[in-house]
Design a protein around this motif. Structure first.
Motif, short mmCIF file in Angstrom:
data_model
loop_
_atom_site.label_atom_id
_atom_site.label_comp_id
_atom_site.label_asym_id
_atom_site.label_seq_id
_atom_site.Cartn_x
_atom_site.Cartn_y
_atom_site.Cartn_z
N ARG A 64 -54.99 29.67 21.69
CA ARG A 64 -54.40 29.83 20.32
C ARG A 64 -52.93 30.45 19.86
NH1 ARG A 64 -57.57 34.80 21.18
NH2 ARG A 64 -59.56 34.03 19.48
N GLY A 65 -52.86 30.35 18.95
CA GLY A 65 -50.95 30.14 18.23
C GLY A 65 -50.88 31.34 18.34
N PRO A 118 -59.60 24.94 20.72
CA PRO A 118 -58.92 25.61 20.23
C PRO A 118 -58.80 27.04 19.11
CG PRO A 118 -58.31 23.41 19.46
CD PRO A 118 -59.87 23.82 20.88
N VAL A 119 -58.58 27.36 18.48
CA VAL A 119 -58.86 28.25 17.85
C VAL A 119 -57.90 27.50 15.87
CG1 VAL A 119 -58.46 29.91 16.44
CG2 VAL A 119 -59.66 30.19 18.26
N TYR A 120 -59.03 27.42 15.12
CA TYR A 120 -57.85 27.02 14.23
C TYR A 120 -58.44 27.75 12.57
CZ TYR A 120 -57.27 22.07 16.18
OH TYR A 120 -56.51 21.32 17.43
N ASN A 121 -57.37 28.11 12.30
CA ASN A 121 -58.09 29.02 11.12
C ASN A 121 -59.04 29.86 11.17
OD1 ASN A 121 -56.32 27.87 9.19
ND2 ASN A 121 -57.61 25.93 9.48
N SER A 177 -52.31 18.12 22.71
CA SER A 177 -53.04 19.22 23.19
C SER A 177 -53.07 20.49 24.81
CB SER A 177 -54.28 18.96 23.02
OG SER A 177 -55.40 19.76 23.22
N LEU A 235 -55.26 17.52 18.01
CA LEU A 235 -54.02 17.44 18.75
C LEU A 235 -54.34 16.77 20.04
CD1 LEU A 235 -52.41 20.43 17.65
CD2 LEU A 235 -52.58 18.97 16.18
N SER A 276 -55.22 22.55 24.68
CA SER A 276 -56.50 22.83 24.95
C SER A 276 -57.22 21.84 26.00
CB SER A 276 -57.67 23.14 23.84
OG SER A 276 -57.54 22.03 23.50
C1 LIG Z 1 -55.43 23.95 11.79
C2 LIG Z 1 -54.45 24.52 12.52
C3 LIG Z 1 -55.17 26.17 12.57
C4 LIG Z 1 -54.44 27.16 13.12
N1 LIG Z 1 -55.32 28.22 12.71
C5 LIG Z 1 -54.58 29.37 13.64
C6 LIG Z 1 -56.00 30.77 13.89
O1 LIG Z 1 -56.39 31.05 12.66
N2 LIG Z 1 -55.58 31.26 14.95
C7 LIG Z 1 -54.41 31.32 15.67
O2 LIG Z 1 -53.93 31.99 16.43
N3 LIG Z 1 -53.36 29.93 16.09
C8 LIG Z 1 -54.00 29.43 14.95
N4 LIG Z 1 -53.87 27.69 15.55
C9 LIG Z 1 -52.81 27.30 16.26
C10 LIG Z 1 -53.92 26.77 17.67
O3 LIG Z 1 -54.52 27.48 18.19
C11 LIG Z 1 -52.57 26.52 18.68
O4 LIG Z 1 -51.47 25.88 18.79
C12 LIG Z 1 -53.30 25.76 19.87
O5 LIG Z 1 -52.57 25.35 20.70
C13 LIG Z 1 -53.90 24.61 19.50
O6 LIG Z 1 -55.05 24.36 20.27
P1 LIG Z 1 -54.71 22.87 20.48
O7 LIG Z 1 -53.41 22.40 20.91
O8 LIG Z 1 -55.94 22.20 21.63
O9 LIG Z 1 -54.93 21.72 19.46
C14 LIG Z 1 -54.11 26.67 14.24
C15 LIG Z 1 -53.46 25.38 14.58
C16 LIG Z 1 -53.71 24.48 13.80
C17 LIG Z 1 -53.28 23.00 13.53
#
Ligand SMILES: Cc1cc2nc3c(=O)[nH]c(=O)nc-3n(C[C@H](O)[C@H](O)[C@H](O)COP(=O)(O)O)c2cc1C
Length: 209
Positions: free
Chosen positions: A141-142, A94-97, A15, A11, A17
């Motif tokens: 994580r979200g 970051p946590v993605y999926n 971002s 991102l 992170s």
């Molecule tokens: C493709 C995608 C998948 C995600 N999957 C999850 C998830 O499985 N669990 C969660 O808690 N957050 C999830 N999120 C939210 C991200 O962890 C959250 O937005 C975090 O701030 C992302 O870090 P970044 O901003 O450094 O990329 C997801 C976000 C994206 C873009």
């Protein structure tokens, strides 16, 4: 003290992170003005996907490699050299999926190399070879999952990092990034406090191997 920061978010400027990594870098520059900090941004500058051709190149003896195979091995060698060269390694993840970004997984596939970053003893026990580093994982994580079975990232990263010798990583996680701006700012503020406490407490020397 040489610090290597590995960013994994896709991102960029948005971002969270990366924001935590920026905060840590700022603190380290204040506390260790003579230290060096190198950033590898896997989101902005992704390494090619680790595919069958890459694995094939790594398994081909050096004197039989094509030019393309030599380039693939050179990429892996360079990534690994950065790791050996660092005293402190920071992963911003970051946590993605429920897992780590694919860019970071591909990176791990490049750097987990038999005989280079890990080996098996004659007894069949694996030994990580990247020893004596301080290891820090800044995660975002979200939702909220810390300490629950839904946090599948922490055990995986702990295991693969230890496998290559990067033992005892300190995890600092900002949660609630998708639960509204207030929750996100609270999560980030807490994580920044943890970062501040950690860098104040950590002596800036190389840890014993
Ligand atoms: C493709 C995608 C998948 C995600 N999957 C999850 C998830 O499985 N669990 C969660 O808690 N957050 C999830 N999120 C939210 C991200 O962890 C959250 O937005 C975090 O701030 C992302 O870090 P970044 O901003 O450094 O990329 C997801 C976000 C994206 C873009």
């Amino acid at each position: 003290m040489k610090t290597l920061v590995i960013l994994a978010s896709i991102l960029g400027d948005r971002s969270r992170s990366n924001q935590l990594a920026d905060h840590l870098i700022q603190r380290l520059r204040q506390l260790e003005p003579a230290g060096s900090i190198q950033v590898r941004d896997l989101g902005a500058d992704p390494i090619p996907y680790f595919d069958g051709a890459t694995a094939g190149a790594l398994f081909t003896p050096a004197d039989q490699r094509t030019a393309a195979q030599s380039a693939m091995v050179a990429r892996s060698d360079a990534l690994i050299a950065e790791l050996f060269d660092a005293d402190r390694i920071v992963f911003a993840v970051p946590v993605y999926n429920f897992s780590l970004p694919a860019q970071l997984k591909s990176y791990i596939d490049y750097i987990a190399r038999a005989g280079v970053t890990f080996r098996y003893t004659p007894e069949g026990v694996s030994e990580g070879l990247l020893k004596g580093k301080q290891v820090l994982v800044l995660s975002t994580r979200g939702g909220k999952a810390r300490g629950t079975p839904s946090d599948t990232l922490t055990p995986y990263l702990t295991q693969i990092l230890a496998f290559v010798g990067l033992a005892d990583p300190v995890f600092i996680t900002a949660e609630g990034m998708a639960l509204g701006e207030l929750a996100a700012q609270e999560g980030l503020a807490q994580a920044r406090q943890h970062i501040d406490a950690l860098v104040q407490a950590q002596p800036p020397q190389r840890r014993a191997a």
